[in-house]
Design a protein around this motif. Sequence first.
Motif, mmCIF file in Angstrom:
data_model
loop_
_atom_site.group_PDB
_atom_site.id
_atom_site.type_symbol
_atom_site.label_atom_id
_atom_site.label_comp_id
_atom_site.label_asym_id
_atom_site.label_seq_id
_atom_site.Cartn_x
_atom_site.Cartn_y
_atom_site.Cartn_z
ATOM 1 N N PRO A 1 108.256 32.796 73.117
ATOM 2 C CA PRO A 1 109.356 32.325 73.935
ATOM 3 C C PRO A 1 109.217 30.827 74.182
ATOM 4 O O PRO A 1 110.117 30.180 74.669
ATOM 5 C CB PRO A 1 109.156 33.096 75.245
ATOM 6 N N GLY A 2 108.105 30.263 73.776
ATOM 7 C CA GLY A 2 107.751 28.869 74.087
ATOM 8 C C GLY A 2 108.642 27.853 73.398
ATOM 9 O O GLY A 2 109.720 28.181 72.874
ATOM 10 N N SER A 3 108.205 26.656 73.395
ATOM 11 C CA SER A 3 108.805 25.455 72.779
ATOM 12 C C SER A 3 110.307 25.551 72.468
ATOM 13 O O SER A 3 111.129 25.546 73.371
ATOM 14 C CB SER A 3 108.019 25.051 71.531
ATOM 15 N N THR A 4 110.648 25.621 71.199
ATOM 16 C CA THR A 4 112.059 25.520 70.831
ATOM 17 C C THR A 4 112.743 26.868 70.595
ATOM 18 O O THR A 4 113.855 26.924 70.100
ATOM 19 C CB THR A 4 112.202 24.667 69.571
ATOM 20 N N GLY A 5 112.044 27.956 70.899
ATOM 21 C CA GLY A 5 112.656 29.264 70.719
ATOM 22 C C GLY A 5 112.836 29.691 69.283
ATOM 23 O O GLY A 5 113.706 30.477 68.952
ATOM 24 N N ARG A 6 111.983 29.195 68.385
ATOM 25 C CA ARG A 6 112.128 29.673 67.009
ATOM 26 C C ARG A 6 111.431 30.991 66.803
ATOM 27 O O ARG A 6 110.853 31.570 67.719
ATOM 28 C CB ARG A 6 111.696 28.651 65.987
ATOM 29 N N ASN A 7 111.536 31.459 65.617
ATOM 30 C CA ASN A 7 111.145 32.822 65.310
ATOM 31 C C ASN A 7 109.648 33.061 65.160
ATOM 32 O O ASN A 7 109.251 34.013 64.514
ATOM 33 C CB ASN A 7 111.866 33.238 64.025
ATOM 34 N N ARG A 8 108.824 32.224 65.736
ATOM 35 C CA ARG A 8 107.393 32.395 65.546
ATOM 36 C C ARG A 8 106.854 33.580 66.326
ATOM 37 O O ARG A 8 107.378 33.931 67.375
ATOM 38 C CB ARG A 8 106.648 31.142 65.985
ATOM 39 N N ILE A 9 105.810 34.169 65.788
ATOM 40 C CA ILE A 9 105.160 35.280 66.466
ATOM 41 C C ILE A 9 103.760 34.850 66.853
ATOM 42 O O ILE A 9 102.948 34.519 65.991
ATOM 43 C CB ILE A 9 105.076 36.507 65.542
ATOM 44 N N VAL A 10 103.504 34.851 68.143
ATOM 45 C CA VAL A 10 102.196 34.428 68.608
ATOM 46 C C VAL A 10 101.310 35.649 68.820
ATOM 47 O O VAL A 10 101.694 36.606 69.487
ATOM 48 C CB VAL A 10 102.305 33.609 69.910
ATOM 49 N N TYR A 11 100.132 35.605 68.207
ATOM 50 C CA TYR A 11 99.202 36.715 68.310
ATOM 51 C C TYR A 11 98.144 36.411 69.352
ATOM 52 O O TYR A 11 97.645 35.299 69.443
ATOM 53 C CB TYR A 11 98.536 36.971 66.957
ATOM 54 N N ALA A 12 97.796 37.432 70.146
ATOM 55 C CA ALA A 12 96.743 37.275 71.151
ATOM 56 C C ALA A 12 95.855 38.509 71.172
ATOM 57 O O ALA A 12 96.311 39.618 70.891
ATOM 58 C CB ALA A 12 97.371 37.054 72.520
ATOM 59 N N LEU A 13 94.583 38.319 71.470
ATOM 60 C CA LEU A 13 93.658 39.443 71.527
ATOM 61 C C LEU A 13 93.951 40.367 72.712
ATOM 62 O O LEU A 13 94.178 39.906 73.829
ATOM 63 C CB LEU A 13 92.213 38.926 71.654
ATOM 64 N N THR A 14 93.915 41.656 72.472
ATOM 65 C CA THR A 14 93.968 42.642 73.552
ATOM 66 C C THR A 14 92.536 42.884 74.039
ATOM 67 O O THR A 14 91.584 42.348 73.468
ATOM 68 C CB THR A 14 94.524 43.981 73.046
ATOM 69 N N ALA A 15 92.392 43.706 75.068
ATOM 70 C CA ALA A 15 91.060 44.069 75.542
ATOM 71 C C ALA A 15 90.267 44.743 74.420
ATOM 72 O O ALA A 15 89.093 44.432 74.182
ATOM 73 C CB ALA A 15 91.163 44.997 76.742
ATOM 74 N N ALA A 16 90.937 45.648 73.692
ATOM 75 C CA ALA A 16 90.296 46.337 72.566
ATOM 76 C C ALA A 16 89.861 45.338 71.500
ATOM 77 O O ALA A 16 88.813 45.486 70.871
ATOM 78 C CB ALA A 16 91.245 47.361 71.966
ATOM 79 N N GLY A 17 90.663 44.308 71.315
ATOM 80 C CA GLY A 17 90.355 43.279 70.335
ATOM 81 C C GLY A 17 89.103 42.508 70.716
ATOM 82 O O GLY A 17 88.262 42.201 69.861
ATOM 83 N N LYS A 18 88.986 42.206 72.003
ATOM 84 C CA LYS A 18 87.798 41.495 72.468
ATOM 85 C C LYS A 18 86.553 42.340 72.280
ATOM 86 O O LYS A 18 85.498 41.844 71.866
ATOM 87 C CB LYS A 18 87.959 41.119 73.951
ATOM 88 N N GLU A 19 86.719 43.637 72.582
ATOM 89 C CA GLU A 19 85.609 44.572 72.422
ATOM 90 C C GLU A 19 85.191 44.643 70.947
ATOM 91 O O GLU A 19 84.007 44.564 70.610
ATOM 92 C CB GLU A 19 86.075 45.949 72.884
ATOM 93 N N ARG A 20 86.180 44.756 70.080
ATOM 94 C CA ARG A 20 85.924 44.827 68.635
ATOM 95 C C ARG A 20 85.175 43.580 68.164
ATOM 96 O O ARG A 20 84.221 43.657 67.396
ATOM 97 C CB ARG A 20 87.250 44.952 67.890
ATOM 98 N N PHE A 21 85.618 42.428 68.640
ATOM 99 C CA PHE A 21 84.978 41.176 68.244
ATOM 100 C C PHE A 21 83.514 41.159 68.696
ATOM 101 O O PHE A 21 82.626 40.771 67.940
ATOM 102 C CB PHE A 21 85.722 39.973 68.835
ATOM 103 N N ARG A 22 83.291 41.599 69.915
ATOM 104 C CA ARG A 22 81.927 41.687 70.439
ATOM 105 C C ARG A 22 81.046 42.571 69.532
ATOM 106 O O ARG A 22 79.948 42.184 69.161
ATOM 107 C CB ARG A 22 81.961 42.238 71.863
ATOM 108 N N GLU A 23 81.567 43.723 69.154
ATOM 109 C CA GLU A 23 80.850 44.615 68.231
ATOM 110 C C GLU A 23 80.463 43.878 66.960
ATOM 111 O O GLU A 23 79.325 43.949 66.500
ATOM 112 C CB GLU A 23 81.748 45.786 67.804
ATOM 113 N N LEU A 24 81.433 43.184 66.385
ATOM 114 C CA LEU A 24 81.204 42.466 65.138
ATOM 115 C C LEU A 24 80.167 41.368 65.307
ATOM 116 O O LEU A 24 79.304 41.172 64.464
ATOM 117 C CB LEU A 24 82.519 41.869 64.613
ATOM 118 N N VAL A 25 80.243 40.667 66.432
ATOM 119 C CA VAL A 25 79.298 39.587 66.700
ATOM 120 C C VAL A 25 77.873 40.133 66.838
ATOM 121 O O VAL A 25 76.909 39.531 66.369
ATOM 122 C CB VAL A 25 79.699 38.810 67.981
#
Lengths: 200, 200
Positions: free
Chosen positions: B64-88
């Motif tokens: 929804p940011g900047s100029t309202g173009r069709n970009r899709i912003v990806y962000a880590l969920t809680a599960a994603g953070k957990e997964r990353f921790r596992e990998l690390v």
Amino acid sequence: MTRRGAALEMAVLGLLHDAPMHGYELRKQLIVLLGWGRVLSYGTLYPALKELVAGGFLDADPAPGSTGRNRIVYALTAAGKERFRELVDETGPSSWDDDNFGVHFAFFARADSQTRVRILEGRRSRLEERLERFRTSLVRSRERRDAYTLELQRHGLESAEREVRWLTELIDTERAGAAPGSSTRQAATTHTSTTTKETT
Amino acid sequence: MTRRGAALEMAVLGLLHDAPMHGYELRKQLIVLLGWGRVLSYGTLYPALKELVAGGFLDADPAPGSTGRNRIVYALTAAGKERFRELVDETGPSSWDDDNFGVHFAFFARADSQTRVRILEGRRSRLEERLERFRTSLVRSRERRDAYTLELQRHGLESAEREVRWLTELIDTERAGAAPGSSTRQAATTHTSTTTKETT
DNA sequence: GTTAGCATGTAAGGAGTTACATGATTTT
DNA sequence: AAAATCATGTAACTCCTTACATGCTAAC
């Protein structure tokens, strides 16, 4: 004409040019030929051989030799020798790719000096381009990088620079009309004396 | 659960852990992150992102940011953070693979010292094994090798040995409880001053 | 107003691996 | 006679790239 890995094709033709062999033996030679620590699998090799036979570059003879077992000995046909020559003489971008450069180098003895220099120089500029792009992107984004990221990039940079120096030396040697390793170094076997454990 | 490249998965999660981003930007960061001179293509990245969203590791928000173009912003969920921790925290063979070691190293700052040492040592023994096998096969077959083949093998050997020494230094530093690059070296930017030719 | 670059995606295919299936020969 | 290793092959699958398709936005 599925374009089965140019590197593999050249390596197979080059090895069979020296001496006919069956697949199992060929695989071992292929693994040694280049730094290929990775294991070249039968699932890659046999289909590739099949295709080269289909293309008329190889003859496949059920080995009549030794003990009469079911081995298939592959040998280069006239067309195969011609194809190998083409590949050896090739000096385009494909000859300095990451994948192909090693094989071309391994068969440098079959190419003439001009070809060698062209390939070495092509390889060097490719690496220099990469290096340049890498350096710029490092400068552009040095904020928020921890010690490990920096160390990784420093090491990558150093390796690439070393590679470039190696190529430069080879080019100079080549232009002077000499073979590599003839001046300072003892070529390859300085170590081998110690650590000969056979833990297979 | 198609096991989409563990290295790519970890790199994506790690970068998005720092800051949410859209795919196009992410790709550029991914290319810089590691020595990846190779271009990571959209055909790899977008399907991988899709899968991570499907797996619940990422949220995909139409920016929804900047100029309202069709970009899709990806962000880590809680599960994603957990997964990353596992990998690390992973210290098995997969962490010292050719493909994965670089990514693990890049996120070393997130791991504890024990994990770092285990991965570095794992990587080192893997390289030493390869080196050993390579040396033996060189000794076994030194007949009929021309100067170029020898030079190629000598160079391969030297690079691998250098890599081992690098790892050994890092392990020692780590055991002494320090960060890399803190003692002798100036980290990364010693060169950049000379050779700034812009031959694009 | 059109070129360049930003941005997201899909379809087809290339180059390989792993795992399986099979059998002969040599070594212990 | 069992185990190792030599030897050839196939099927399924993985990970990636290339080439295509689409449209928006910034710069010139």
